[in-house]
Design a protein around this motif. Structure first.
Motif, PDB file in Angstrom:
ATOM      1  N   ARG A   1       0.829  -1.205   0.000  1.00 15.05           N
ATOM      2  CA  ARG A   1       0.000   0.000   0.000  1.00 15.05           C
ATOM      3  C   ARG A   1       0.861   1.252   0.000  1.00 15.05           C
ATOM      4  NH1 ARG A   1      -2.059   0.561   5.517  1.00 15.05           N
ATOM      5  NH2 ARG A   1       0.052   1.421   5.693  1.00 15.05           N
ATOM      6  N   ASP A   2       1.884   1.264   0.854  1.00 17.92           N
ATOM      7  CA  ASP A   2       2.724   2.459   0.962  1.00 17.92           C
ATOM      8  C   ASP A   2       3.538   2.700  -0.306  1.00 17.92           C
ATOM      9  OD1 ASP A   2       1.689   2.797   3.460  1.00 17.92           O
ATOM     10  OD2 ASP A   2       3.482   2.140   4.548  1.00 17.92           O
TER      11      ASP A   2
ATOM     12  N   SER B   1      -7.079   7.146   4.519  1.00 12.48           N
ATOM     13  CA  SER B   1      -7.666   8.380   5.057  1.00 12.48           C
ATOM     14  C   SER B   1      -6.605   9.453   5.232  1.00 12.48           C
ATOM     15  CB  SER B   1      -8.358   8.095   6.388  1.00 12.48           C
ATOM     16  OG  SER B   1      -7.439   7.521   7.318  1.00 12.48           O
ATOM     17  N   GLN B   2      -5.400   9.031   5.550  1.00 10.18           N
ATOM     18  CA  GLN B   2      -4.283   9.967   5.704  1.00 10.18           C
ATOM     19  C   GLN B   2      -3.828  10.484   4.340  1.00 10.18           C
ATOM     20  OE1 GLN B   2      -1.355   8.919   8.749  1.00 10.18           O
ATOM     21  NE2 GLN B   2       0.275   9.338   7.268  1.00 10.18           N
ATOM     22  N   ALA B   3      -3.784   9.589   3.355  1.00  9.65           N
ATOM     23  CA  ALA B   3      -3.420   9.999   1.998  1.00  9.65           C
ATOM     24  C   ALA B   3      -4.469  10.929   1.410  1.00  9.65           C
ATOM     25  CB  ALA B   3      -3.252   8.768   1.112  1.00  9.65           C
ATOM     26  N   LEU B   4      -5.736  10.721   1.767  1.00  5.72           N
ATOM     27  CA  LEU B   4      -6.822  11.532   1.222  1.00  5.72           C
ATOM     28  C   LEU B   4      -6.615  13.012   1.528  1.00  5.72           C
ATOM     29  CD1 LEU B   4      -9.580  11.692  -0.160  1.00  5.72           C
ATOM     30  CD2 LEU B   4     -10.633  11.199   2.066  1.00  5.72           C
ATOM     31  N   ALA B   5      -6.109  13.305   2.714  1.00  6.04           N
ATOM     32  CA  ALA B   5      -5.899  14.694   3.094  1.00  6.04           C
ATOM     33  C   ALA B   5      -4.864  15.391   2.215  1.00  6.04           C
ATOM     34  CB  ALA B   5      -5.477  14.779   4.570  1.00  6.04           C
ATOM     35  N   ALA B   6      -3.958  14.610   1.621  1.00  2.55           N
ATOM     36  CA  ALA B   6      -2.897  15.187   0.787  1.00  2.55           C
ATOM     37  C   ALA B   6      -3.160  15.012  -0.705  1.00  2.55           C
ATOM     38  CB  ALA B   6      -1.560  14.522   1.145  1.00  2.55           C
TER      39      ALA B   6
ATOM     40  N   LEU C   1       2.084  10.461  -2.486  1.00  2.00           N
ATOM     41  CA  LEU C   1       1.259  10.567  -1.291  1.00  2.00           C
ATOM     42  C   LEU C   1       1.951   9.915  -0.100  1.00  2.00           C
ATOM     43  CD1 LEU C   1      -2.178   9.734  -2.918  1.00  2.00           C
ATOM     44  CD2 LEU C   1      -1.377  11.985  -2.155  1.00  2.00           C
ATOM     45  N   PRO C   2       1.636  10.368   1.123  1.00  2.00           N
ATOM     46  CA  PRO C   2       2.310   9.842   2.316  1.00  2.00           C
ATOM     47  C   PRO C   2       1.879   8.422   2.624  1.00  2.00           C
ATOM     48  CG  PRO C   2       0.543  11.332   2.945  1.00  2.00           C
ATOM     49  CD  PRO C   2       0.669  11.434   1.444  1.00  2.00           C
ATOM     50  N   PRO C   3       2.724   7.671   3.334  1.00  2.00           N
ATOM     51  CA  PRO C   3       2.374   6.302   3.711  1.00  2.00           C
ATOM     52  C   PRO C   3       1.303   6.284   4.786  1.00  2.00           C
ATOM     53  CG  PRO C   3       4.423   6.939   4.742  1.00  2.00           C
ATOM     54  CD  PRO C   3       4.061   8.064   3.817  1.00  2.00           C
ATOM     55  N   GLY C   4       0.715   5.111   4.966  1.00  2.00           N
ATOM     56  CA  GLY C   4      -0.262   4.945   6.036  1.00  2.00           C
ATOM     57  C   GLY C   4      -1.655   4.688   5.488  1.00  2.00           C
TER      58      GLY C   4
ATOM     59  N   LEU D   1      -1.083  14.628  -9.861  1.00  2.00           N
ATOM     60  CA  LEU D   1      -0.800  13.228 -10.166  1.00  2.00           C
ATOM     61  C   LEU D   1       0.223  13.094 -11.288  1.00  2.00           C
ATOM     62  CD1 LEU D   1      -4.339  11.562 -10.126  1.00  2.00           C
ATOM     63  CD2 LEU D   1      -2.500  11.233  -8.480  1.00  2.00           C
ATOM     64  N   PRO D   2       1.139  12.132 -11.173  1.00  2.00           N
ATOM     65  CA  PRO D   2       2.044  11.850 -12.294  1.00  2.00           C
ATOM     66  C   PRO D   2       1.243  11.312 -13.471  1.00  2.00           C
ATOM     67  CG  PRO D   2       2.265  10.186 -10.576  1.00  2.00           C
ATOM     68  CD  PRO D   2       1.395  11.255 -10.015  1.00  2.00           C
TER      69      PRO D   2
END
Length: 297
Positions: free
Chosen positions: A257-258, A272-277, A266-269, A283-284
């Protein structure tokens, strides 16, 4: 009807990391725009026993959660037949008896892509139609009145593609993908379609069909594929590319996933955490090369 995005896998086998990356993107697009997120199993003719359950398990494992019940195309044949009936009543279909080989070998219109239908059965007279009906079952084709159609894509901008007399129902009675996907998206209130950019060339056909059925055309975002080191679209033959294979080789699901999130900047985790960023504009746009090295346990 509630606005929604979706992911719609075919249960032909396990999802590989390219499929999972696209599912994550579809989820991120939907959630970042306040949409529901639906899951549809496109099982009209490519279902493998047990594949659906494994796919649902793997989507949940990487954090892709969906709203409501899973919809299956095999439960919706009457809806497809209703749409075909409406087109037939409007004089927008005809019977086709051509084999794939005959289509491939027939001369095509200038600039038409390989395999575009040349219109062989479009204007059969009654005697020809009666004879051909006695030789083999007919497919049902759309009688298109345009040669091309334009769509708007969030990542690709304006895109114009060929529209031919494509199949609506195959000669074995199975509804064709281009019709099923248009009807399904409309019936489910899906107004955002995020999928791999290998499907972009078929999108003008689907948008044109939607216009004939008085169906709103969804917002499209065709995202780059995951490819192998040779630049070829990723497939099971490339080795450990499914969650089960990667876990067995020493890469647990959280690491997969990470890595997928990192490929999107996008950040790992948790998602829901990635959604904020998540910012679609960031996007590439190039295919991402999967380098499947893992740390052996």
């Amino acid at each position: 009807m509630t606005s929604a995005g979706r992911f719609a896998p075919s249960p032909s086998g396990e999802l590989h990391v390219g499929n999972l990356r696209t599912a994550m993107l579809a989820w991120l697009f939907a959630r970042s725009t306040g949409r529901s997120f639906l899951l549809r199993v496109e099982d009209l003719d490519r279902a493998r026993a047990g594949a659906e359950a494994v796919q649902l398990r793997d989507l949940a494992a990487i954090g892709v959660e969906w709203d409501g019940a899973v919809v299956r195309q095999t439960d919706r044949r009457s809806v497809y037949e209703d749409a075909i009936g409406r087109l037939q009543s409007a004089g927008l279909t005809y019977e086709c008896f051509c084999t794939r080989r005959e289509i491939q070998e027939a001369p095509s219109a200038p600039h038409a892509p390989q395999g575009a239908y040349p219109g062989t059965c479009r204007n059969l007279d009654p005697a020809e139609l009666e004879y051909k009906r006695s030789t083999r079952p007919a497919a049902i084709r759309l009688r298109a009145s345009v040669g091309e159609y334009s769509v708007r894509d969030a990542l690709h901008g304006s895109y114009t593609g060929v529209v031919d007399d494509f199949v609506l129902r195959r000669n074995d009675g199975v509804t064709a993908y281009n019709l099923a996907v248009v009807v399904d998206d409309a019936e489910q209130g899906i107004d955002q379609v995020v999928r791999g950019d290998d499907l972009l060339p078929s999108t003008p056909r689907q948008a044109y069909l939607a216009s004939l059925l008085n169906i709103p055309v969804p917002e499209y975002a065709h995202v780059p594929l995951v490819v192998n080191s040779d630049g070829v679209r990723l497939a099971k033959r490339d080795g450990a590319v499914t969650l089960a294979d990667l876990d067995a080789a020493g890469m647990p699901v959280g690491e997969v996933r990470d890595r997928l999130l990192a490929s999107l900047g996008l950040p790992p985790g948790p998602l829901s955490q990635a959604l904020a960023a998540f910012l679609p504009d960031g996007l590439p746009l190039a295919p991402w090369v999967w380098r499947g090295s893992v740390n052996k346990r």
